[in-house]
Scaffold this motif. Sequence first.
Motif, PDB file in Angstrom:
ATOM      1  N   MET A   1     -11.878 -11.034   0.662  1.00 43.58           N
ATOM      2  CA  MET A   1     -10.955 -10.261   1.560  1.00 43.58           C
ATOM      3  C   MET A   1      -9.611 -10.161   1.013  1.00 43.58           C
ATOM      4  O   MET A   1      -8.988  -9.243   0.981  1.00 43.58           O
ATOM      5  N   ARG A   2      -9.159 -11.392   0.501  1.00 39.17           N
ATOM      6  CA  ARG A   2      -7.820 -11.382  -0.216  1.00 39.17           C
ATOM      7  C   ARG A   2      -7.916 -10.694  -1.202  1.00 39.17           C
ATOM      8  O   ARG A   2      -6.831 -10.194  -1.861  1.00 39.17           O
ATOM      9  N   SER A   3      -8.842 -10.812  -2.114  1.00 35.00           N
ATOM     10  CA  SER A   3      -8.852 -10.144  -3.492  1.00 35.00           C
ATOM     11  C   SER A   3      -8.933  -8.547  -3.228  1.00 35.00           C
ATOM     12  O   SER A   3      -8.599  -7.901  -4.049  1.00 35.00           O
ATOM     13  N   ARG A   4      -9.429  -8.332  -2.080  1.00 32.26           N
ATOM     14  CA  ARG A   4      -9.269  -6.791  -2.000  1.00 32.26           C
ATOM     15  C   ARG A   4      -7.927  -6.362  -1.755  1.00 32.26           C
ATOM     16  O   ARG A   4      -7.512  -5.095  -2.086  1.00 32.26           O
ATOM     17  N   ARG A   5      -7.356  -7.045  -1.086  1.00 35.11           N
ATOM     18  CA  ARG A   5      -5.932  -6.615  -0.587  1.00 35.11           C
ATOM     19  C   ARG A   5      -4.975  -6.607  -2.071  1.00 35.11           C
ATOM     20  O   ARG A   5      -4.167  -5.659  -2.098  1.00 35.11           O
ATOM     21  N   VAL A   6      -5.242  -7.425  -2.764  1.00 34.07           N
ATOM     22  CA  VAL A   6      -4.565  -7.637  -3.883  1.00 34.07           C
ATOM     23  C   VAL A   6      -4.762  -6.401  -4.884  1.00 34.07           C
ATOM     24  O   VAL A   6      -3.998  -5.617  -5.541  1.00 34.07           O
ATOM     25  N   LEU A   7      -6.387  -5.901  -4.713  1.00 43.07           N
ATOM     26  CA  LEU A   7      -6.417  -4.832  -5.451  1.00 43.07           C
ATOM     27  C   LEU A   7      -5.999  -3.322  -5.089  1.00 43.07           C
ATOM     28  O   LEU A   7      -5.593  -2.604  -5.809  1.00 43.07           O
ATOM     29  N   VAL A   8      -5.872  -3.281  -3.747  1.00 42.81           N
ATOM     30  CA  VAL A   8      -5.261  -2.240  -3.202  1.00 42.81           C
ATOM     31  C   VAL A   8      -3.806  -2.231  -3.464  1.00 42.81           C
ATOM     32  O   VAL A   8      -3.237  -0.988  -3.806  1.00 42.81           O
ATOM     33  N   ARG A   9      -3.162  -3.316  -3.501  1.00 44.88           N
ATOM     34  CA  ARG A   9      -1.544  -3.435  -3.567  1.00 44.88           C
ATOM     35  C   ARG A   9      -1.486  -2.876  -5.184  1.00 44.88           C
ATOM     36  O   ARG A   9      -0.544  -2.201  -5.679  1.00 44.88           O
ATOM     37  N   ARG A  10      -2.426  -3.428  -6.187  1.00 48.54           N
ATOM     38  CA  ARG A  10      -2.177  -2.929  -7.412  1.00 48.54           C
ATOM     39  C   ARG A  10      -2.482  -1.573  -7.707  1.00 48.54           C
ATOM     40  O   ARG A  10      -1.674  -0.887  -8.501  1.00 48.54           O
ATOM     41  N   VAL A  11      -3.303  -0.968  -7.048  1.00 45.87           N
ATOM     42  CA  VAL A  11      -3.785   0.405  -7.268  1.00 45.87           C
ATOM     43  C   VAL A  11      -2.583   1.370  -6.627  1.00 45.87           C
ATOM     44  O   VAL A  11      -2.166   2.237  -7.183  1.00 45.87           O
ATOM     45  N   VAL A  12      -1.989   0.940  -5.388  1.00 43.99           N
ATOM     46  CA  VAL A  12      -0.943   1.721  -4.869  1.00 43.99           C
ATOM     47  C   VAL A  12       0.363   1.663  -5.782  1.00 43.99           C
ATOM     48  O   VAL A  12       0.816   2.411  -6.111  1.00 43.99           O
ATOM     49  N   ALA A  13       0.568   0.387  -6.304  1.00 43.05           N
ATOM     50  CA  ALA A  13       1.831   0.155  -7.272  1.00 43.05           C
ATOM     51  C   ALA A  13       1.453   0.830  -8.400  1.00 43.05           C
ATOM     52  O   ALA A  13       2.680   1.599  -8.941  1.00 43.05           O
ATOM     53  N   GLY A  14       0.187   1.052  -8.950  1.00 49.17           N
ATOM     54  CA  GLY A  14       0.163   1.718 -10.141  1.00 49.17           C
ATOM     55  C   GLY A  14       0.416   3.272 -10.031  1.00 49.17           C
ATOM     56  O   GLY A  14       1.021   3.987 -10.988  1.00 49.17           O
ATOM     57  N   VAL A  15       0.044   3.834  -8.567  1.00 50.55           N
ATOM     58  CA  VAL A  15      -0.259   5.168  -8.426  1.00 50.55           C
ATOM     59  C   VAL A  15       1.484   5.626  -8.265  1.00 50.55           C
ATOM     60  O   VAL A  15       2.069   6.460  -8.665  1.00 50.55           O
ATOM     61  N   LEU A  16       2.296   4.595  -7.493  1.00 50.29           N
ATOM     62  CA  LEU A  16       3.533   4.974  -7.476  1.00 50.29           C
ATOM     63  C   LEU A  16       4.448   4.940  -8.782  1.00 50.29           C
ATOM     64  O   LEU A  16       5.245   5.676  -9.127  1.00 50.29           O
ATOM     65  N   VAL A  17       4.176   4.065  -9.639  1.00 47.94           N
ATOM     66  CA  VAL A  17       4.649   3.909 -11.179  1.00 47.94           C
ATOM     67  C   VAL A  17       4.408   5.517 -11.923  1.00 47.94           C
ATOM     68  O   VAL A  17       5.107   5.718 -12.353  1.00 47.94           O
ATOM     69  N   LEU A  18       2.989   5.598 -11.749  1.00 48.62           N
ATOM     70  CA  LEU A  18       2.777   6.852 -12.407  1.00 48.62           C
ATOM     71  C   LEU A  18       3.417   8.013 -11.907  1.00 48.62           C
ATOM     72  O   LEU A  18       3.802   8.940 -12.590  1.00 48.62           O
ATOM     73  N   ALA A  19       3.761   8.245 -10.615  1.00 46.07           N
ATOM     74  CA  ALA A  19       4.375   9.207  -9.885  1.00 46.07           C
ATOM     75  C   ALA A  19       5.766   9.180 -10.143  1.00 46.07           C
ATOM     76  O   ALA A  19       6.591  10.338 -10.748  1.00 46.07           O
ATOM     77  N   ALA A  20       6.395   8.115 -10.494  1.00 46.52           N
ATOM     78  CA  ALA A  20       7.826   7.969 -10.925  1.00 46.52           C
ATOM     79  C   ALA A  20       7.537   8.457 -12.581  1.00 46.52           C
ATOM     80  O   ALA A  20       8.852   9.315 -12.617  1.00 46.52           O
ATOM     81  N   ALA A  21       6.991   8.052 -13.227  1.00 44.39           N
ATOM     82  CA  ALA A  21       7.228   8.538 -14.680  1.00 44.39           C
ATOM     83  C   ALA A  21       6.803   9.960 -14.820  1.00 44.39           C
ATOM     84  O   ALA A  21       7.458  10.694 -15.410  1.00 44.39           O
ATOM     85  N   ALA A  22       5.968  10.527 -13.947  1.00 44.73           N
ATOM     86  CA  ALA A  22       5.709  11.986 -13.870  1.00 44.73           C
ATOM     87  C   ALA A  22       6.811  12.695 -13.373  1.00 44.73           C
ATOM     88  O   ALA A  22       7.497  13.646 -13.880  1.00 44.73           O
ATOM     89  N   VAL A  23       7.794  12.107 -12.391  1.00 45.09           N
ATOM     90  CA  VAL A  23       8.721  12.987 -12.147  1.00 45.09           C
ATOM     91  C   VAL A  23      10.017  12.748 -13.311  1.00 45.09           C
ATOM     92  O   VAL A  23      10.630  13.926 -13.386  1.00 45.09           O
ATOM     93  N   LEU A  24      10.145  11.626 -13.961  1.00 47.24           N
ATOM     94  CA  LEU A  24      11.153  11.841 -14.750  1.00 47.24           C
ATOM     95  C   LEU A  24      10.918  12.527 -16.198  1.00 47.24           C
ATOM     96  O   LEU A  24      11.647  13.148 -16.704  1.00 47.24           O
ATOM     97  N   VAL A  25       9.577  12.644 -16.514  1.00 48.25           N
ATOM     98  CA  VAL A  25       9.038  13.580 -17.573  1.00 48.25           C
ATOM     99  C   VAL A  25       9.270  14.885 -17.265  1.00 48.25           C
ATOM    100  O   VAL A  25       9.926  15.667 -17.659  1.00 48.25           O
ATOM    101  N   PHE A  26       8.930  15.393 -15.760  1.00 45.80           N
ATOM    102  CA  PHE A  26       9.070  16.849 -15.393  1.00 45.80           C
ATOM    103  C   PHE A  26      10.803  17.146 -15.293  1.00 45.80           C
ATOM    104  O   PHE A  26      10.962  18.191 -16.000  1.00 45.80           O
TER     105      PHE A  26
END
Length: 73
Positions: free
Chosen positions: A1-26
């Motif tokens: 159960m704990r490993s699943r939360r860590v995985l979800v947090r990493r995915v959410v953080a990665g998506v946020l980082v990609l979104a921020a990079a896309a905004v900067l590039v735009f």
Amino acid sequence: MRSRRVLVRRVVAGVLVLAAAAVLVFFSVRGGPPAPRPAEPARSPHPPTGTPSPVPSPVSPSTARPSPSAPQR
């Protein structure tokens, strides 16, 4: 159960980082907000060609009257 939360947090953080990079590039490619358009030069409300219209005189024409010192016939 704990490993699943860590995985979800990493995915959410990665998506946020990609979104921020896309905004900067735009915005860096686009050049920021659009610049205001310059105002058009002022134009005369009347057409530039043609003859000027006569200006009416403020004094109304009067009928000719003989002067009091003129000899009458």
